[in-house]
Write a protein that holds these residues in place. Structure first.
Motif, PDB file in Angstrom:
ATOM      1  N   CYS A  15    -107.273  73.652  28.573  1.00  0.00           N
ATOM      2  CA  CYS A  15    -107.413  73.425  30.020  1.00  0.00           C
ATOM      3  C   CYS A  15    -108.767  72.773  30.297  1.00  0.00           C
ATOM      4  O   CYS A  15    -109.809  73.304  29.893  1.00  0.00           O
ATOM      5  CB  CYS A  15    -107.299  74.755  30.759  1.00  0.00           C
ATOM      6  SG  CYS A  15    -107.897  74.721  32.462  1.00  0.00           S
ATOM      7  N   TRP A 110    -109.647  62.810  31.416  1.00  0.00           N
ATOM      8  CA  TRP A 110    -109.118  64.150  31.159  1.00  0.00           C
ATOM      9  C   TRP A 110    -107.633  64.274  31.474  1.00  0.00           C
ATOM     10  O   TRP A 110    -106.921  65.068  30.852  1.00  0.00           O
ATOM     11  CB  TRP A 110    -109.901  65.180  31.973  1.00  0.00           C
ATOM     12  CG  TRP A 110    -109.682  65.089  33.466  1.00  0.00           C
ATOM     13  CD1 TRP A 110    -110.405  64.365  34.356  1.00  0.00           C
ATOM     14  CD2 TRP A 110    -108.666  65.748  34.223  1.00  0.00           C
ATOM     15  NE1 TRP A 110    -109.915  64.512  35.631  1.00  0.00           N
ATOM     16  CE2 TRP A 110    -108.845  65.365  35.578  1.00  0.00           C
ATOM     17  CE3 TRP A 110    -107.634  66.612  33.908  1.00  0.00           C
ATOM     18  CZ2 TRP A 110    -108.019  65.825  36.601  1.00  0.00           C
ATOM     19  CZ3 TRP A 110    -106.801  67.084  34.924  1.00  0.00           C
ATOM     20  CH2 TRP A 110    -107.010  66.688  36.262  1.00  0.00           C
ATOM     21  N   TYR A 114    -105.103  65.895  28.909  1.00  0.00           N
ATOM     22  CA  TYR A 114    -104.403  67.128  29.285  1.00  0.00           C
ATOM     23  C   TYR A 114    -102.890  66.939  29.237  1.00  0.00           C
ATOM     24  O   TYR A 114    -102.159  67.819  28.762  1.00  0.00           O
ATOM     25  CB  TYR A 114    -104.839  67.557  30.687  1.00  0.00           C
ATOM     26  CG  TYR A 114    -104.142  68.804  31.179  1.00  0.00           C
ATOM     27  CD1 TYR A 114    -104.392  70.035  30.578  1.00  0.00           C
ATOM     28  CD2 TYR A 114    -103.244  68.753  32.242  1.00  0.00           C
ATOM     29  CE1 TYR A 114    -103.766  71.181  31.021  1.00  0.00           C
ATOM     30  CE2 TYR A 114    -102.609  69.895  32.690  1.00  0.00           C
ATOM     31  CZ  TYR A 114    -102.873  71.103  32.074  1.00  0.00           C
ATOM     32  OH  TYR A 114    -102.237  72.239  32.511  1.00  0.00           O
ATOM     33  N   TRP A 152    -111.672  67.330  23.917  1.00  0.00           N
ATOM     34  CA  TRP A 152    -112.076  66.701  25.170  1.00  0.00           C
ATOM     35  C   TRP A 152    -113.082  65.566  25.016  1.00  0.00           C
ATOM     36  O   TRP A 152    -113.179  64.713  25.890  1.00  0.00           O
ATOM     37  CB  TRP A 152    -112.630  67.760  26.118  1.00  0.00           C
ATOM     38  CG  TRP A 152    -111.586  68.764  26.488  1.00  0.00           C
ATOM     39  CD1 TRP A 152    -111.491  70.060  26.070  1.00  0.00           C
ATOM     40  CD2 TRP A 152    -110.450  68.534  27.321  1.00  0.00           C
ATOM     41  NE1 TRP A 152    -110.368  70.657  26.596  1.00  0.00           N
ATOM     42  CE2 TRP A 152    -109.709  69.740  27.367  1.00  0.00           C
ATOM     43  CE3 TRP A 152    -109.979  67.431  28.037  1.00  0.00           C
ATOM     44  CZ2 TRP A 152    -108.530  69.866  28.101  1.00  0.00           C
ATOM     45  CZ3 TRP A 152    -108.806  67.555  28.761  1.00  0.00           C
ATOM     46  CH2 TRP A 152    -108.105  68.756  28.795  1.00  0.00           C
TER      47      TRP A 152
END
Length: 258
Positions: A15, A110, A114, A152
């Motif tokens: 997340c 992101w 994700y 990330w």
């Protein structure tokens, strides 16, 4: 000077908001007596949240039927009824809105990272961190950051056992032990711990990661709604004062914060 409150952070490394929260807390860890990172699975929290609401509503429904003594046939719930119950209809399609944090720069691109991570539908990263915490607690926080940066910042996959084997080696774990860790990722013990963490998160009224809980010396727990709130002196003093029965909170907070 007395230490600041302990913080429990329920996080899902897949997340983006959890990754932002992890970075914000660890870069300011001197402000807290201790930070406990509890791995959870965002998707599983949603399922448990749904089940909890469903059971509560069903109990009320059955209670009303018992009182009125009316027999009614069971029928499928409509979307409107489910919506009123608070059920999250499509957990994997809820979307994710990035939280704002003044102390951390959000991951680049992101959304695509994700989207790809969620599409994999894997709990391997969460089980891996659960296993590392149990077997190698000294490497736990290092593993969290290593895994987070891999996903990330480097945008590398983290969803299969082979990826976790690579991470193990990068953490300095021998090949033989790394293979043993990967082979046991889906063990009942690891899954039970992950489920327990997710259940605790739902009990704190969390519907997704991350979740921040303050633990006071008196044993009270206080939910923090936003990551920025935990760095706001006025908000922190207000929250702690609402449950503190000892000396004024201002006197218990460190000089490096106020």
């Amino acid at each position: 000077m007395a230490p600041l409150p302990r913080v429990k952070c329920y996080f899902d490394v897949v997340c983006p908001n959890s990754w932002i929260t992890i970075q914000a807390l660890t870069s300011h860890n001197s402000l807290f007596e201790r930070i406990d990172f509890e791995p959870v699975c965002d998707f599983k929290i949603g399922i448990l949240h749904n089940a909890q609401i469903w059971n509560q509503r069903r109990q009320v429904h059955n209670s009303r039927l018992w009182k009125t003594k009316i027999e009614v046939p069971e029928q499928a719930e409509s979307e409107e009824t489910l919506s009123e119950m608070g059920i999250l209809q499509k957990i994997d399609e809820r979307g994710k809105k990035l939280i704002g944090c003044e102390r951390v720069v959000p991951p680049v691109d992101w959304k695509n990272t994700y989207k790809t991570a969620v599409a994999r539908g894997s709990v391997i990263p969460q089980l891996f961190l659960t296993s590392i915490r149990e077997q190698y607690p000294d490497l736990y926080e290092k593993a969290i950051h290593h895994l987070g940066k891999r996903l990330w910042e480097q945008r590398l996959p983290v969803h299969y056992g082979c990826h976790m084997s690579t991470v193990c080696r990068e953490l300095g774990i021998s090949f033989k032990i790394a293979e043993d860790i990967v082979a046991r990722l889906s063990s009942p013990e690891n899954r039970s711990i992950l489920h327990k963490n997710c259940k605790e998160a739902v009990d704190f009224k969390l519907t997704e990661a991350p979740g921040l809980i303050l633990l006071t010396d008196e044993g009270d727990t206080i939910k923090v709604d936003k990551i920025n709130d935990i760095f706001d002196d006025n908000i922190m003093i207000s929250k702690l004062s609402s449950v503190s029965s000892s000396q004024p909170v201002e006197q218990k907070m460190s000089a490096n914060r106020l």
